[in-house]
Design a protein around this motif. Structure first.
Motif, PDB file in Angstrom:
ATOM      1  N   LEU A  66     -18.396   4.265  49.587  1.00 40.15           N
ATOM      2  CA  LEU A  66     -17.533   5.418  49.333  1.00 40.15           C
ATOM      3  C   LEU A  66     -16.073   4.993  49.248  1.00 40.15           C
ATOM      4  CD1 LEU A  66     -19.219   8.063  51.664  1.00 40.15           C
ATOM      5  CD2 LEU A  66     -19.570   7.685  49.211  1.00 40.15           C
ATOM      6  N   GLN A  67     -15.707   4.009  50.080  1.00 38.42           N
ATOM      7  CA  GLN A  67     -14.348   3.480  50.023  1.00 38.42           C
ATOM      8  C   GLN A  67     -14.114   2.736  48.719  1.00 38.42           C
ATOM      9  OE1 GLN A  67     -11.982   4.089  52.334  1.00 38.42           O
ATOM     10  NE2 GLN A  67     -10.474   3.043  51.067  1.00 38.42           N
ATOM     11  N   ALA A  98     -11.151   5.862  36.068  1.00 41.10           N
ATOM     12  CA  ALA A  98     -11.379   7.010  36.953  1.00 41.10           C
ATOM     13  C   ALA A  98     -12.015   8.217  36.254  1.00 41.10           C
ATOM     14  CB  ALA A  98     -10.064   7.408  37.633  1.00 41.10           C
ATOM     15  N   GLN A 143     -13.534   5.222  45.977  1.00 47.14           N
ATOM     16  CA  GLN A 143     -12.192   5.795  46.112  1.00 47.14           C
ATOM     17  C   GLN A 143     -11.125   4.838  45.590  1.00 47.14           C
ATOM     18  OE1 GLN A 143     -11.256   7.655  49.945  1.00 47.14           O
ATOM     19  NE2 GLN A 143      -9.239   6.679  49.893  1.00 47.14           N
ATOM     20  N   GLU A 144     -11.259   3.561  45.930  1.00 45.18           N
ATOM     21  CA  GLU A 144     -10.269   2.567  45.507  1.00 45.18           C
ATOM     22  C   GLU A 144     -10.320   2.336  44.001  1.00 45.18           C
ATOM     23  OE1 GLU A 144      -7.844   1.090  47.197  1.00 45.18           O
ATOM     24  OE2 GLU A 144      -8.375   2.282  48.958  1.00 45.18           O
ATOM     25  N   ARG A 182     -11.124   4.569  41.729  1.00 44.57           N
ATOM     26  CA  ARG A 182     -10.446   5.727  41.134  1.00 44.57           C
ATOM     27  C   ARG A 182      -8.927   5.605  41.265  1.00 44.57           C
ATOM     28  NH1 ARG A 182     -15.045   8.651  43.393  1.00 44.57           N
ATOM     29  NH2 ARG A 182     -16.220   9.614  41.670  1.00 44.57           N
ATOM     30  N   LYS A 183      -8.467   5.092  42.387  1.00 43.09           N
ATOM     31  CA  LYS A 183      -7.034   5.005  42.648  1.00 43.09           C
ATOM     32  C   LYS A 183      -6.374   3.857  41.893  1.00 43.09           C
ATOM     33  CE  LYS A 183      -5.694   3.664  46.770  1.00 43.09           C
ATOM     34  NZ  LYS A 183      -5.419   3.709  48.235  1.00 43.09           N
ATOM     35  N   HIS A 190     -13.083  -4.361  50.401  1.00 49.18           N
ATOM     36  CA  HIS A 190     -13.789  -3.100  50.625  1.00 49.18           C
ATOM     37  C   HIS A 190     -15.308  -3.157  50.456  1.00 49.18           C
ATOM     38  CE1 HIS A 190     -10.011  -1.002  51.066  1.00 49.18           C
ATOM     39  NE2 HIS A 190      -9.586  -1.498  49.912  1.00 49.18           N
ATOM     40  N   ASP A 212     -21.877  10.953  42.323  1.00 52.86           N
ATOM     41  CA  ASP A 212     -22.515   9.930  43.142  1.00 52.86           C
ATOM     42  C   ASP A 212     -23.733  10.552  43.820  1.00 52.86           C
ATOM     43  OD1 ASP A 212     -22.783   7.439  44.560  1.00 52.86           O
ATOM     44  OD2 ASP A 212     -21.976   8.455  46.337  1.00 52.86           O
TER      45      ASP A 212
END
Length: 239
Positions: free
Chosen positions: A48-49, A62, A52-53, A55-56, A201, A68
Protein backbone atom coordinates in the motif's frame (compact mmCIF):
# COMPACT_ATOMS: atom_id res chain seq x y z
CA UNK A 1 -4.34 -3.93 -29.12
CA UNK A 2 -4.13 -4.35 -25.37
CA UNK A 3 -4.91 -1.29 -23.26
CA UNK A 4 -5.70 -2.68 -19.79
CA UNK A 5 -3.83 -4.89 -17.33
CA UNK A 6 -4.06 -6.55 -13.93
CA UNK A 7 -0.74 -6.86 -12.07
CA UNK A 8 -0.16 -9.53 -9.44
CA UNK A 9 1.30 -7.10 -6.93
CA UNK A 10 2.75 -8.43 -3.67
CA UNK A 11 4.69 -5.28 -2.86
CA UNK A 12 8.10 -6.81 -3.49
CA UNK A 13 10.91 -5.83 -5.85
CA UNK A 14 9.74 -8.05 -8.70
CA UNK A 15 6.06 -7.15 -8.63
CA UNK A 16 6.85 -3.44 -8.30
CA UNK A 17 9.04 -3.65 -11.40
CA UNK A 18 6.19 -5.46 -13.16
CA UNK A 19 3.79 -2.73 -12.09
CA UNK A 20 6.09 -0.08 -13.57
CA UNK A 21 6.30 -2.16 -16.75
CA UNK A 22 2.49 -2.22 -17.00
CA UNK A 23 2.10 1.48 -16.22
CA UNK A 24 4.55 2.29 -19.00
CA UNK A 25 2.47 0.31 -21.52
CA UNK A 26 -1.21 0.30 -20.67
CA UNK A 27 -3.88 2.95 -20.20
CA UNK A 28 -5.53 1.37 -17.17
CA UNK A 29 -3.73 -0.81 -14.65
CA UNK A 30 -5.24 -2.49 -11.60
CA UNK A 31 -3.44 -4.51 -8.93
CA UNK A 32 -4.22 -7.66 -6.97
CA UNK A 33 -2.72 -9.36 -3.92
CA UNK A 34 -3.48 -12.43 -1.82
CA UNK A 35 -3.50 -12.98 1.91
CA UNK A 36 -2.66 -16.67 2.32
CA UNK A 37 -1.43 -16.27 5.90
CA UNK A 38 2.15 -15.95 4.74
CA UNK A 39 4.76 -15.44 7.47
CA UNK A 40 5.86 -12.27 5.69
CA UNK A 41 2.37 -10.76 5.72
CA UNK A 42 4.03 -7.37 6.29
CA UNK A 43 4.24 -7.29 2.49
CA UNK A 44 0.50 -6.62 2.42
CA UNK A 45 1.14 -3.37 4.31
CA UNK A 46 4.27 -2.48 2.34
CA UNK A 47 2.44 -2.76 -0.98
CA UNK A 48 0.00 0.00 0.00
CA UNK A 49 2.93 2.30 0.72
CA UNK A 50 4.47 1.42 -2.65
CA UNK A 51 1.23 2.29 -4.44
CA UNK A 52 1.04 5.59 -2.59
CA UNK A 53 4.64 6.48 -3.46
CA UNK A 54 4.18 5.61 -7.14
CA UNK A 55 1.15 7.90 -7.33
CA UNK A 56 3.10 10.68 -5.61
CA UNK A 57 6.45 10.39 -7.37
CA UNK A 58 5.33 9.43 -10.89
CA UNK A 59 2.51 11.81 -11.88
CA UNK A 60 2.20 10.53 -15.45
CA UNK A 61 1.59 7.01 -14.15
CA UNK A 62 -0.79 8.00 -11.36
CA UNK A 63 -3.93 8.50 -13.53
CA UNK A 64 -3.44 5.01 -15.02
CA UNK A 65 -3.30 3.30 -11.64
CA UNK A 66 -6.77 2.01 -10.87
CA UNK A 67 -8.45 -0.19 -8.30
CA UNK A 68 -6.50 -2.43 -5.94
CA UNK A 69 -7.85 -5.85 -4.94
CA UNK A 70 -6.88 -8.06 -1.98
CA UNK A 71 -8.31 -11.58 -1.79
CA UNK A 72 -8.41 -13.74 1.33
CA UNK A 73 -6.81 -17.11 0.59
CA UNK A 74 -6.55 -18.54 4.08
CA UNK A 75 -7.30 -21.96 2.62
CA UNK A 76 -3.95 -21.94 0.79
CA UNK A 77 -2.08 -21.40 4.05
CA UNK A 78 -4.17 -24.10 5.71
CA UNK A 79 -3.15 -26.77 3.18
CA UNK A 80 0.48 -25.67 2.80
CA UNK A 81 3.10 -27.16 5.11
CA UNK A 82 5.87 -24.83 3.90
CA UNK A 83 8.36 -22.45 5.47
CA UNK A 84 6.39 -19.53 4.04
CA UNK A 85 3.26 -20.50 5.96
CA UNK A 86 4.73 -22.25 9.02
CA UNK A 87 7.44 -21.33 11.52
CA UNK A 88 10.00 -23.78 10.19
CA UNK A 89 13.60 -23.42 9.01
CA UNK A 90 14.37 -22.95 5.32
CA UNK A 91 15.76 -26.13 3.76
CA UNK A 92 15.81 -28.26 0.64
CA UNK A 93 13.31 -31.11 0.42
CA UNK A 94 13.91 -34.62 -0.92
CA UNK A 95 12.07 -33.53 -4.09
CA UNK A 96 14.90 -31.12 -4.86
CA UNK A 97 12.68 -28.09 -4.25
CA UNK A 98 13.14 -25.70 -1.33
CA UNK A 99 10.49 -25.84 1.39
CA UNK A 100 9.55 -22.28 0.43
CA UNK A 101 7.61 -23.79 -2.48
CA UNK A 102 3.86 -23.39 -1.85
CA UNK A 103 2.21 -26.04 -4.08
CA UNK A 104 -0.36 -24.58 -6.44
CA UNK A 105 0.16 -21.00 -5.29
CA UNK A 106 0.78 -19.36 -8.65
CA UNK A 107 -1.82 -21.56 -10.34
CA UNK A 108 -4.43 -20.40 -7.85
CA UNK A 109 -3.23 -16.79 -8.03
CA UNK A 110 -3.55 -16.75 -11.80
CA UNK A 111 -6.97 -18.41 -11.81
CA UNK A 112 -8.39 -15.91 -9.35
CA UNK A 113 -6.67 -13.04 -11.13
CA UNK A 114 -8.29 -14.12 -14.38
CA UNK A 115 -11.68 -14.16 -12.64
CA UNK A 116 -11.13 -10.60 -11.41
CA UNK A 117 -9.83 -9.57 -14.84
CA UNK A 118 -12.99 -11.03 -16.39
CA UNK A 119 -15.23 -9.00 -14.11
CA UNK A 120 -13.13 -5.83 -14.51
CA UNK A 121 -12.66 -6.20 -18.29
CA UNK A 122 -8.87 -6.34 -18.07
CA UNK A 123 -7.03 -7.94 -20.97
CA UNK A 124 -3.50 -8.63 -19.70
CA UNK A 125 -2.40 -10.39 -16.51
CA UNK A 126 1.13 -9.40 -15.47
CA UNK A 127 3.13 -11.55 -13.08
CA UNK A 128 6.74 -11.46 -11.89
CA UNK A 129 7.59 -15.13 -12.24
CA UNK A 130 11.10 -15.87 -13.44
CA UNK A 131 12.95 -18.88 -14.79
CA UNK A 132 16.41 -17.30 -15.01
CA UNK A 133 17.06 -16.54 -11.34
CA UNK A 134 14.72 -18.57 -9.15
CA UNK A 135 14.50 -21.55 -6.81
CA UNK A 136 13.22 -24.09 -9.31
CA UNK A 137 9.53 -23.58 -8.57
CA UNK A 138 7.62 -25.47 -11.28
CA UNK A 139 4.79 -22.91 -11.22
CA UNK A 140 7.23 -20.16 -12.26
CA UNK A 141 8.27 -21.79 -15.53
CA UNK A 142 7.51 -20.35 -18.94
CA UNK A 143 5.77 -23.58 -19.97
CA UNK A 144 3.47 -23.31 -16.96
CA UNK A 145 2.57 -19.73 -17.84
CA UNK A 146 1.79 -20.67 -21.44
CA UNK A 147 -0.36 -23.58 -20.30
CA UNK A 148 -2.23 -21.36 -17.82
CA UNK A 149 -2.81 -18.71 -20.49
CA UNK A 150 -4.38 -21.31 -22.75
CA UNK A 151 -6.46 -22.94 -20.00
CA UNK A 152 -7.79 -19.65 -18.64
CA UNK A 153 -8.58 -18.30 -22.10
CA UNK A 154 -10.48 -21.48 -23.00
CA UNK A 155 -12.17 -21.86 -19.63
CA UNK A 156 -13.45 -18.29 -19.52
CA UNK A 157 -13.96 -17.90 -23.26
CA UNK A 158 -11.88 -14.74 -23.23
CA UNK A 159 -8.46 -14.34 -24.79
CA UNK A 160 -6.05 -13.49 -21.98
CA UNK A 161 -2.41 -12.56 -22.29
CA UNK A 162 -0.22 -13.59 -19.36
CA UNK A 163 2.78 -11.28 -19.46
CA UNK A 164 6.02 -12.20 -17.66
CA UNK A 165 8.49 -9.31 -18.02
CA UNK A 166 11.07 -10.94 -15.73
CA UNK A 167 10.97 -14.47 -17.10
CA UNK A 168 14.42 -14.50 -18.68
CA UNK A 169 16.35 -11.95 -16.59
CA UNK A 170 18.17 -12.25 -13.27
CA UNK A 171 17.85 -10.01 -10.21
CA UNK A 172 20.58 -7.60 -11.33
CA UNK A 173 18.73 -7.11 -14.61
CA UNK A 174 15.48 -6.63 -12.70
CA UNK A 175 17.08 -3.66 -10.91
CA UNK A 176 18.29 -2.39 -14.29
CA UNK A 177 14.84 -2.77 -15.80
CA UNK A 178 13.33 -0.76 -12.95
CA UNK A 179 15.90 1.98 -13.56
CA UNK A 180 15.12 2.00 -17.29
CA UNK A 181 11.37 2.17 -16.70
CA UNK A 182 11.72 4.99 -14.20
CA UNK A 183 14.04 6.90 -16.51
CA UNK A 184 11.44 6.71 -19.29
CA UNK A 185 8.57 7.84 -17.04
CA UNK A 186 8.93 11.55 -17.74
CA UNK A 187 10.09 12.26 -14.18
CA UNK A 188 13.48 13.99 -13.77
CA UNK A 189 15.98 11.40 -12.50
CA UNK A 190 13.10 8.92 -12.60
CA UNK A 191 15.39 5.91 -12.92
CA UNK A 192 17.09 6.53 -9.61
CA UNK A 193 13.80 7.55 -8.00
CA UNK A 194 12.18 4.24 -8.88
CA UNK A 195 15.20 2.28 -7.67
CA UNK A 196 15.17 4.26 -4.42
CA UNK A 197 11.43 3.65 -4.04
CA UNK A 198 11.98 -0.09 -4.43
CA UNK A 199 14.83 -0.08 -1.94
CA UNK A 200 12.95 1.89 0.69
CA UNK A 201 9.36 0.71 0.42
CA UNK A 202 9.11 -2.77 -1.13
CA UNK A 203 9.33 -5.95 0.92
CA UNK A 204 11.01 -9.23 -0.01
CA UNK A 205 12.24 -10.87 3.21
CA UNK A 206 10.53 -14.19 3.95
CA UNK A 207 10.77 -13.51 7.70
CA UNK A 208 8.97 -10.17 7.44
CA UNK A 209 11.93 -8.23 8.85
CA UNK A 210 11.41 -4.46 8.52
CA UNK A 211 13.97 -3.52 11.19
CA UNK A 212 17.29 -4.14 9.48
CA UNK A 213 18.10 -1.70 6.67
CA UNK A 214 20.65 -2.64 4.02
CA UNK A 215 21.79 -0.93 0.83
CA UNK A 216 19.22 -3.03 -1.06
CA UNK A 217 16.37 -2.50 1.39
CA UNK A 218 14.90 -4.01 4.55
CA UNK A 219 15.23 -7.65 5.55
CA UNK A 220 16.94 -10.24 7.71
CA UNK A 221 19.73 -10.54 5.15
CA UNK A 222 19.97 -14.34 5.48
CA UNK A 223 16.77 -15.87 4.11
CA UNK A 224 16.79 -17.03 0.46
CA UNK A 225 14.79 -14.01 -0.72
CA UNK A 226 17.11 -11.52 0.96
CA UNK A 227 20.23 -13.24 -0.34
CA UNK A 228 18.91 -13.22 -3.91
CA UNK A 229 17.89 -9.56 -3.73
CA UNK A 230 21.20 -8.54 -2.14
CA UNK A 231 23.33 -10.33 -4.76
CA UNK A 232 21.33 -8.77 -7.56
CA UNK A 233 21.63 -5.29 -6.10
CA UNK A 234 25.39 -5.67 -5.66
CA UNK A 235 25.85 -6.70 -9.30
CA UNK A 236 23.54 -3.88 -10.43
CA UNK A 237 25.25 -1.18 -8.35
CA UNK A 238 28.81 -2.15 -9.27
CA UNK A 239 28.29 -2.33 -13.05
Amino acid sequence: MHTTALVLFSGGQDSTTCLAHALARYDRVETIAFDYRQRHSVELEARLQVLQEIRKQFPLWAPKLGEDHILDLAVLGAVSETSLTRDTAFKMEASGLPNTFVPGRNLLFLTLSAAVAYRRDLQVIVTGVCEADYSGYPDCRDDTMKAMQLALSLGMDKRYLIETPLMWIDKADTWRLAHQLGAASGVPDGGQKLVDLIVEHTHTCYLGDREHRHAWGYGCGTCPACELRARGYERFSTN
